[in-house]
Design a protein around this motif. Structure first.
Motif, mmCIF file in Angstrom:
data_model
loop_
_atom_site.group_PDB
_atom_site.id
_atom_site.type_symbol
_atom_site.label_atom_id
_atom_site.label_comp_id
_atom_site.label_asym_id
_atom_site.label_seq_id
_atom_site.Cartn_x
_atom_site.Cartn_y
_atom_site.Cartn_z
ATOM 1 N N MET A 100 -16.500 14.646 41.463
ATOM 2 C CA MET A 100 -17.455 13.634 41.101
ATOM 3 C C MET A 100 -18.848 14.127 41.461
ATOM 4 O O MET A 100 -19.084 14.588 42.561
ATOM 5 C CB MET A 100 -17.131 12.357 41.861
ATOM 6 N N GLY A 156 -18.806 7.177 35.550
ATOM 7 C CA GLY A 156 -17.667 7.961 36.015
ATOM 8 C C GLY A 156 -16.360 7.202 35.904
ATOM 9 O O GLY A 156 -15.324 7.780 35.566
ATOM 10 N N ASP A 164 -15.554 7.122 32.039
ATOM 11 C CA ASP A 164 -15.110 8.398 31.450
ATOM 12 C C ASP A 164 -13.919 9.017 32.179
ATOM 13 O O ASP A 164 -13.407 10.051 31.783
ATOM 14 C CB ASP A 164 -16.270 9.394 31.326
ATOM 15 N N SER A 192 -13.766 10.274 35.230
ATOM 16 C CA SER A 192 -14.037 11.273 36.269
ATOM 17 C C SER A 192 -13.978 10.662 37.668
ATOM 18 O O SER A 192 -13.874 11.381 38.660
ATOM 19 C CB SER A 192 -15.390 11.963 36.035
ATOM 20 N N ILE A 193 -14.025 9.330 37.755
ATOM 21 C CA ILE A 193 -13.826 8.615 39.015
ATOM 22 C C ILE A 193 -12.657 7.665 38.791
ATOM 23 O O ILE A 193 -12.715 6.788 37.929
ATOM 24 C CB ILE A 193 -15.086 7.839 39.443
ATOM 25 N N GLU A 230 -10.071 5.959 44.237
ATOM 26 C CA GLU A 230 -10.795 7.117 44.766
ATOM 27 C C GLU A 230 -11.855 6.677 45.779
ATOM 28 O O GLU A 230 -12.537 5.685 45.586
ATOM 29 C CB GLU A 230 -11.470 7.878 43.616
#
Length: 116
Positions: free
Chosen positions: A1, A24, A27, A29-30, A34
């Motif tokens: 990230m 994030g 998309d 990516s996170i 997390e």
């Protein structure tokens, strides 16, 4: 990230951080569950005031995207698929607003009024 801010942007730094986390999540990516860096770590890595990061984290918490607890840190609590539907609706809203000739501020005012 990878989160970043642009000090030259007209948008406040905390809004840029929050927008980066939202993007994030959308998309992928996170991920849900997390852990994000602590406010102190993120502030140091981006050369920001810790209160700027805490404001961004607080806004994300208020939106239900982040669980923020002292000693536990910041944890993402929103699966990306939930936001994907909202993103699609927002795209439709922006398109309708553009067709109607409404400016960004008018559109935002209408959205804010509906959220109340």
């Amino acid at each position: 990230m990878l989160l970043s801010v642009d000090p030259q942007s007209a948008a406040p730094l905390y809004e840029q951080l929050a927008a980066g986390v939202r993007a994030g999540i959308v998309d992928g990516s996170i991920a849900d569950g997390e852990r994000l860096p602590s406010a102190r770590e993120l502030a140091a890595s981006l050369d920001l005031n810790i209160h700027t990061v805490l404001r961004a984290y607080g806004d994300l918490r208020d939106e239900g995207l982040l669980d923020l607890r002292r000693g536990r840190g910041a944890v993402i609590t929103a699966p990306a698929q939930n936001l994907t539907e909202v993103e699609a609706a927002l795209d439709a809203l922006v398109a309708a607003s553009t067709r109607a000739g409404l400016g960004a501020e008018t559109t935002l005012a209408l959205v804010r009024a509906r959220l109340r």
